[in-house]
Write a protein that holds these residues in place. Sequence first.
Motif, PDB file in Angstrom:
ATOM      1  N   SER A 192       3.141 -20.419   7.027  1.00 23.03           N
ATOM      2  CA  SER A 192       2.536 -21.620   7.613  1.00 23.03           C
ATOM      3  C   SER A 192       1.650 -22.315   6.591  1.00 23.03           C
ATOM      4  N   GLN A 193       1.147 -21.546   5.638  1.00 16.06           N
ATOM      5  CA  GLN A 193       0.393 -22.117   4.521  1.00 16.06           C
ATOM      6  C   GLN A 193       0.825 -21.384   3.251  1.00 16.06           C
ATOM      7  N   TRP A 194       0.855 -22.118   2.164  1.00 10.59           N
ATOM      8  CA  TRP A 194       1.351 -21.551   0.917  1.00 10.59           C
ATOM      9  C   TRP A 194       0.185 -21.111   0.038  1.00 10.59           C
ATOM     10  N   ASP A 195      -0.176 -19.825   0.196  1.00  9.90           N
ATOM     11  CA  ASP A 195      -1.146 -19.199  -0.688  1.00  9.90           C
ATOM     12  C   ASP A 195      -0.574 -17.859  -1.133  1.00  9.90           C
ATOM     13  N   ARG A 196      -1.216 -17.200  -2.064  1.00 15.40           N
ATOM     14  CA  ARG A 196      -0.636 -16.003  -2.664  1.00 15.40           C
ATOM     15  C   ARG A 196      -0.424 -14.881  -1.647  1.00 15.40           C
ATOM     16  N   PRO A 197      -1.415 -14.497  -0.805  1.00 19.59           N
ATOM     17  CA  PRO A 197      -1.185 -13.394   0.135  1.00 19.59           C
ATOM     18  C   PRO A 197      -0.065 -13.701   1.138  1.00 19.59           C
ATOM     19  N   THR A 198      -0.044 -14.921   1.679  1.00 24.86           N
ATOM     20  CA  THR A 198       0.974 -15.275   2.673  1.00 24.86           C
ATOM     21  C   THR A 198       2.366 -15.291   2.045  1.00 24.86           C
ATOM     22  N   THR A 199       2.470 -15.848   0.846  1.00 27.19           N
ATOM     23  CA  THR A 199       3.767 -15.903   0.173  1.00 27.19           C
ATOM     24  C   THR A 199       4.262 -14.500  -0.171  1.00 27.19           C
ATOM     25  N   LEU A 200       3.350 -13.660  -0.626  1.00 25.77           N
ATOM     26  CA  LEU A 200       3.729 -12.269  -0.924  1.00 25.77           C
ATOM     27  C   LEU A 200       4.249 -11.567   0.322  1.00 25.77           C
ATOM     28  N   ASP A 201       3.553 -11.737   1.436  1.00 31.78           N
ATOM     29  CA  ASP A 201       3.984 -11.106   2.690  1.00 31.78           C
ATOM     30  C   ASP A 201       5.369 -11.592   3.099  1.00 31.78           C
ATOM     31  N   PHE A 202       5.609 -12.893   2.945  1.00 32.18           N
ATOM     32  CA  PHE A 202       6.898 -13.460   3.340  1.00 32.18           C
ATOM     33  C   PHE A 202       8.035 -12.921   2.462  1.00 32.18           C
ATOM     34  N   VAL A 203       7.859 -12.970   1.152  1.00 33.40           N
ATOM     35  CA  VAL A 203       8.911 -12.486   0.245  1.00 33.40           C
ATOM     36  C   VAL A 203       9.155 -10.998   0.467  1.00 33.40           C
ATOM     37  N   ARG A 204       8.086 -10.239   0.648  1.00 33.13           N
ATOM     38  CA  ARG A 204       8.222  -8.804   0.892  1.00 33.13           C
ATOM     39  C   ARG A 204       9.025  -8.542   2.161  1.00 33.13           C
ATOM     40  N   ALA A 205       8.757  -9.308   3.210  1.00 32.89           N
ATOM     41  CA  ALA A 205       9.471  -9.117   4.476  1.00 32.89           C
ATOM     42  C   ALA A 205      10.954  -9.441   4.332  1.00 32.89           C
ATOM     43  N   VAL A 206      11.265 -10.520   3.627  1.00 37.78           N
ATOM     44  CA  VAL A 206      12.669 -10.903   3.432  1.00 37.78           C
ATOM     45  C   VAL A 206      13.422  -9.827   2.667  1.00 37.78           C
ATOM     46  N   ILE A 207      12.859  -9.384   1.552  1.00 36.59           N
ATOM     47  CA  ILE A 207      13.553  -8.402   0.710  1.00 36.59           C
ATOM     48  C   ILE A 207      13.722  -7.077   1.437  1.00 36.59           C
ATOM     49  N   ASN A 208      12.685  -6.616   2.088  1.00 37.01           N
ATOM     50  CA  ASN A 208      12.778  -5.332   2.777  1.00 37.01           C
ATOM     51  C   ASN A 208      13.775  -5.376   3.926  1.00 37.01           C
ATOM     52  N   LYS A 209      13.886  -6.544   4.568  1.00 38.34           N
ATOM     53  CA  LYS A 209      14.861  -6.647   5.655  1.00 38.34           C
ATOM     54  C   LYS A 209      16.289  -6.696   5.120  1.00 38.34           C
ATOM     55  N   VAL A 210      16.502  -7.425   4.045  1.00 35.89           N
ATOM     56  CA  VAL A 210      17.850  -7.517   3.478  1.00 35.89           C
ATOM     57  C   VAL A 210      18.301  -6.170   2.929  1.00 35.89           C
TER      58      VAL A 210
END
Length: 826
Positions: A323-341
């Motif tokens: 919802s906002q582009w900052d380092r912690p939020t972006t890290l959480d998002f990328v981590r979630a995508v990779i771990n799910k794939v």
Amino acid sequence: MPMFHGMGVLQSCWTASSGLVVSSFEPKSPAPVPTPDALFVAAKATESDMCFACLHSSRRGPGTRTTFAGLLLVEAWYVCLVPLFGGGPLNKEAGDFMTSQGVSILILYGSTEGGIMSPILPSQVGYDWDYFKFPGLVTPHMEPYGDNTYEFVMLENEYCRPSVINIKIGGVDAYASSDMMIPHPTKQGYWKVFGRTDDQIMHNTGEKTNPGPLENMLNQDPHVLASVMFGRGRFQAGILVDPRPQHRVDPADETKLAEFRNMIWYVILSFQMIIVSNPSKPFTYTAKSTARRQAAIDDYAEEIDAAYDRVEESTQSSIPPPSQWDRPTTLDFVRAVINKVLVHNVDDNDDIFQHGCDSLQATHIRNALLRALRDSAQLDTRKSVRNFVYDLPTVISLAAFLLELATLGAWSGSLKSIESRADSMLAMAAKYLNDLPKHKSATSTAGLHPVILVTGTTGSLGSFLLSRLVEDPSVARIYAVNRPARDGRGLRARQEAVMASRGLDIACLENSKVVLLEADISVAGFNLSHEVYAEMQSSVTHVIHNAWRVDFNLSLESFEPNVKGVRHLIDFALSSPRPSPPRTLFTSSIGVFQNIEGVQLAEQFISPAVAVGSGYSELKWVAERILMEAAEKTSLETLVVRVGQICGGPDGAWNAHEWFPSMVQSATILGCFPDDPKAVSWVPLATAASALAGLVHAAYKKDVIHLIHPRLVTWSSLAAVIADELNVSLVPYAEWLSRLEALHDAPPRRPDGRMEVELLRTVRALRVLPWYQGLQISRSGTEALGFPALSVTRAKELSPVLAEVAPLSSEDVRKWLAFWRETQSL
């Protein structure tokens, strides 16, 4: 058996020739329906000894055993073996059940072109009811097709000649049936029908799907009338399903559609890739009541395109973008995508490709991240770096990439400078040069004959190399080391398959000096038992390291397991108790010459900046550096062999998915083929293998050589044969490339106005278009298409084979073309 069926016609002939008495239903109008129960009753009433029937299912019930056992011989008729017709084998569960109840099941294999090619009434049948063997009058030739499957080819002999001749095997007329078979795991000479070669679905990842078994499985479902798999040129397969009349649904009714998909989904395919037929667009069927494959795929082209579009759009859509582009939020998002794939967690600094990420999963990750940029940051992602997942293969680096794009609209670090990438190469080499062991010889165990450890023998070059080493009478033993297969197939089966597919004699594997070992050299001790590893340490005199992961998308860091293998082989050599460590040969690549110009580049070590390009070329340089430094600092003797472009085998065999065969395949579609007056130094596969094998006897200390053809011929001389054979014109490379780019940007339209998307997927050159675009044609002092011009002086000194090899000729080109035509690759 219906008398219009081939088996029914044959029974009429048997009546006249052997006294067979045929009982049949009394002619009536309307005709009696031959239900299983009616057949059982009629067979018993006429005291029949055998019953020939087209079996598609079998019922279980009281009295089934007493009706069948000792009374009926049941034949499963494989209608799918007649080219252009389709069908399926007897249900496996039904066959196993009947066999368990004492019923003998006979497979009759035949085709229009070859007649009956299995024993009609074999003396013995058993629990392996779905396998059969060929009778003496048939001469079968099994052509390896990969993954332990073979195409049956019927050779002409004095007793039996196919009615259609479409190939020659060893100079003998033959009929290539397109029928795929697999051998019995323990019974020599027994085979099971597996599918059709012409039904193989080639995905754009290079992987293949054989639709036959999956379709047969789904067709046994009581809800399904027929199914057709699709996915040629796509990254995954999908399936069209025609429900039985009582289960048909309107695809527009999402609720009913979901209910039907849930009934048939199992775990075969992605839920989104199941397309259910529309009652307004019914399947068309053959006379054998099987769906017409290509007709169904053509009729549902729009629905298929839409399904793939949905997959692209919905990939990981269940994970909301930041919802906002900052380092912690972006890290959480990328981590979630990779771990799910990946379906398992990885640390933020872990290379995802070292955790099993493949090309399909990389595509899913890329799509999910770009979707987030489009939806949340309202960013146009059409110009985003194509291979950024490969370039930035960790959670940390991908998050930094995403955050910079979202906040600044551009990625400043996406392209490292040549200098910084060269520094990374030097750092990796230094990492694996730390603490090199010193060789300490023990009691002399020196022998008179070479004992060789060779890696990577299940590839084209490796299989020829193994064959040549076996032929060398001076070689005492060969340890052929390969990684275990992901599909669980044993090394012996894989080695036999690859050698047979290249016309090599698999009998050489019976030689007592061949030891096949499944091992992982990226692990200390190679994951072998202590006894086997110690035996190799005490006996091996030469190491030939030929195994290497080929993926031009991966970054340097993603290739690190390969460089670990180089270091472990050095440790293996230097820990040998022999008077001197095993001499080590490494097959590098002329691809290390990425950023250099000049005439006749010397056979010597090069600076890292020269090799900066792909992760593949960069790591080859790293391996060269480690071996050269190890030879400088220890008593290890090393030889780096930079292998050039390898062309076809003795029979013309050349992988159709490589860059040059793909270019040839484009010619008939583009109406032209590129010309170039410069030379090429391509070396035939068999020559390259013989040269490598001969280097076992060469004297070297710390050498680099180029394994290329010493007698150059012009590209034009080869291109002229191709143009003549394919009836196309020769044009400058720039014109050929512009036509290919035009095809990519604006494919032709079909008469109905739709884009001919399938053409784009079947033109293999389009899959490597960026590679063609990257060729430095204008570079001075090069061979054709900008390939480096290399010295071969030292190579000829060390290898008599290279010094004597004949130049390429028009006959070689015709062999390549013949091979691609025979394999339907052209």
